[in-house]
Design a protein around this motif. Sequence first.
Motif, PDB file in Angstrom:
ATOM      1  N   SER A 227       0.834  -1.191   0.000  1.00 25.69           N
ATOM      2  CA  SER A 227       0.000   0.000   0.000  1.00 25.69           C
ATOM      3  C   SER A 227       0.872   1.245   0.000  1.00 25.69           C
ATOM      4  O   SER A 227       1.974   1.264   0.546  1.00 25.69           O
TER       5      SER A 227
ATOM      6  N   GLU B 139      -1.803   8.346  -8.734  1.00 26.00           N
ATOM      7  CA  GLU B 139      -3.194   8.713  -8.443  1.00 26.00           C
ATOM      8  C   GLU B 139      -3.339   9.354  -7.064  1.00 26.00           C
ATOM      9  O   GLU B 139      -4.353   9.984  -6.767  1.00 26.00           O
ATOM     10  N   TYR B 140      -2.317   9.196  -6.210  1.00 22.35           N
ATOM     11  CA  TYR B 140      -2.325   9.821  -4.885  1.00 22.35           C
ATOM     12  C   TYR B 140      -1.480  11.098  -4.841  1.00 22.35           C
ATOM     13  O   TYR B 140      -1.306  11.681  -3.779  1.00 22.35           O
TER      14      TYR B 140
ATOM     15  N   LYS C 258     -13.184  11.437  -7.503  1.00 14.97           N
ATOM     16  CA  LYS C 258     -12.510  10.215  -7.083  1.00 14.97           C
ATOM     17  C   LYS C 258     -11.082  10.508  -6.654  1.00 14.97           C
ATOM     18  O   LYS C 258     -10.590   9.983  -5.647  1.00 14.97           O
ATOM     19  N   GLN C 259     -10.402  11.365  -7.397  1.00 14.76           N
ATOM     20  CA  GLN C 259      -9.033  11.735  -7.041  1.00 14.76           C
ATOM     21  C   GLN C 259      -9.001  12.554  -5.756  1.00 14.76           C
ATOM     22  O   GLN C 259      -8.059  12.448  -4.968  1.00 14.76           O
TER      23      GLN C 259
ATOM     24  N   ASP D 281     -10.730  12.214  -3.043  1.00 12.69           N
ATOM     25  CA  ASP D 281     -10.694  11.327  -1.875  1.00 12.69           C
ATOM     26  C   ASP D 281      -9.283  10.797  -1.635  1.00 12.69           C
ATOM     27  O   ASP D 281      -8.818  10.722  -0.488  1.00 12.69           O
ATOM     28  N   LYS D 282      -8.594  10.428  -2.702  1.00 15.31           N
ATOM     29  CA  LYS D 282      -7.238   9.899  -2.557  1.00 15.31           C
ATOM     30  C   LYS D 282      -6.271  10.982  -2.090  1.00 15.31           C
ATOM     31  O   LYS D 282      -5.382  10.729  -1.273  1.00 15.31           O
TER      32      LYS D 282
ATOM     33  N   GLU E 222      -6.554  11.559   1.568  1.00 11.03           N
ATOM     34  CA  GLU E 222      -5.817  10.541   2.316  1.00 11.03           C
ATOM     35  C   GLU E 222      -4.325  10.850   2.341  1.00 11.03           C
ATOM     36  O   GLU E 222      -3.657  10.668   3.362  1.00 11.03           O
ATOM     37  N   THR E 223      -3.805  11.321   1.211  1.00 14.98           N
ATOM     38  CA  THR E 223      -2.388  11.696   1.160  1.00 14.98           C
ATOM     39  C   THR E 223      -2.100  12.844   2.116  1.00 14.98           C
ATOM     40  O   THR E 223      -1.113  12.834   2.854  1.00 14.98           O
TER      41      THR E 223
END
Length: 438
Positions: A193, A270-271, A290-291, A293-294, A297-298
């Motif tokens: 991950s 993508e992150y 969608k991006q 959300d990622k 998280e980053t």
Amino acid sequence: MNSVMNRIEYLYLLIGTNPLSNYVVADFFLKHETNLKEIHFIHSTEDLENGIQSTEPVAVHLKSVLERKAGGVRIFLHGIRIKDSFSIHTDIRALLSGSEDFKNVQDFKNVHLNYSGGTKEMALHSYETFKDILGAAVTFSYFDSRRNRLKEDSGLEEPVESVFLGDKVEIHFDELFELHGYSTIPIDEQSGSVFSVEFFREFLDAIQNPEFFEDYLEWREYFFDVYPNPQKPIPADGKILLSDLLPPNFSISEILEKTVFLKIHHEMPEYSFLEERGGVYYLRTEISNKQTDKLIETRKYIVGHWFEQYVYLLLKENLLEKGLISDLDLNIMIQSATKNFEIDVAMINGYELFGISCTTDKTQSLCKSKGFEILHRTKQIAGDNSKSILMTFMNEKNTAEIDADLSDILEDRLLVLGLDDLFPKEKFIQKITDFLIL
């Protein structure tokens, strides 16, 4: 306990709602009682009219875990009614009288009852019935979970014999969770991950340097001033350079650029916050939902979620790999039929569970609530055989105040640490080690 060891053939245990104490006692006898033939778990039966729940599921989980270690020792389950003393006496008497082994009591001197589990009434009346039927043929013990001692009960006022079990019994996470009927979804550090320990290992190693750590804290405040909303990715208009986000006056900027931002950009794009134009890195502009959300998280990782990995890595290198603890895990997601919860970091010393909550918050109120939460979670799993550690970004004064407040209430079952406890690293490890053996 030497007076009863090496002659017990039939071990009986009363089963309550938390199976760990029963596991500890049974595992000890399996390892050290060479004559042991059978283990009998006595659990309560369901009585909805009197508000009594059956502890048979607990006994079933215990049997499942212990049978893998039992060798030729057989394990049996027995249900009894516990609504009143008459029911307990009647069912225990029927249990003992119905066994072929108990028909000639005078020749039978190798039964042992450990009455740690179950209710007080269950323990009292079971004890009386065993003694009434078997007399000198039965011996008794109970497990003092707070002191980790198995104590022989001779029925006399003379000093009680006891044995310390803290270094004689071990359990691992899979066994501990199975005892409670939990399933887990561990986030393996080797999972690949983007948020794994190994992916960010270079950053986590670098920030163990106290100068870099302190500089990171200053950069983090700068970041929050510029981008205060934690629920949004970093906004950009196509003109903001990565170097604007990582000013050269922070010594940590070069490390963050190489080991976090560019590493994510090249290996998990993508992150990534970045886009490259002509060899220059800008903060990206076109971001889909969608991006988004990622990227959130980053952002969360960069400003604090790395801290639990940092703590995990220190414990792994300085305790687990040196054999000072028996198990260690990170981001444990625990699931049952009725509840799900996560523990940031957890370790086991023998059979004692230590749950660790990591927060980069500095406010006393939030940190105190997290302290109570981790205590509750670890006690759900391991009962009195558990302790908790709260890792925070609080200053020395606030840390000491909360530690004193909660220690008075919680009988030293919680250790509170702040930023001043992290360095030097040897001091941090020593505080954890001292808490392990407290």
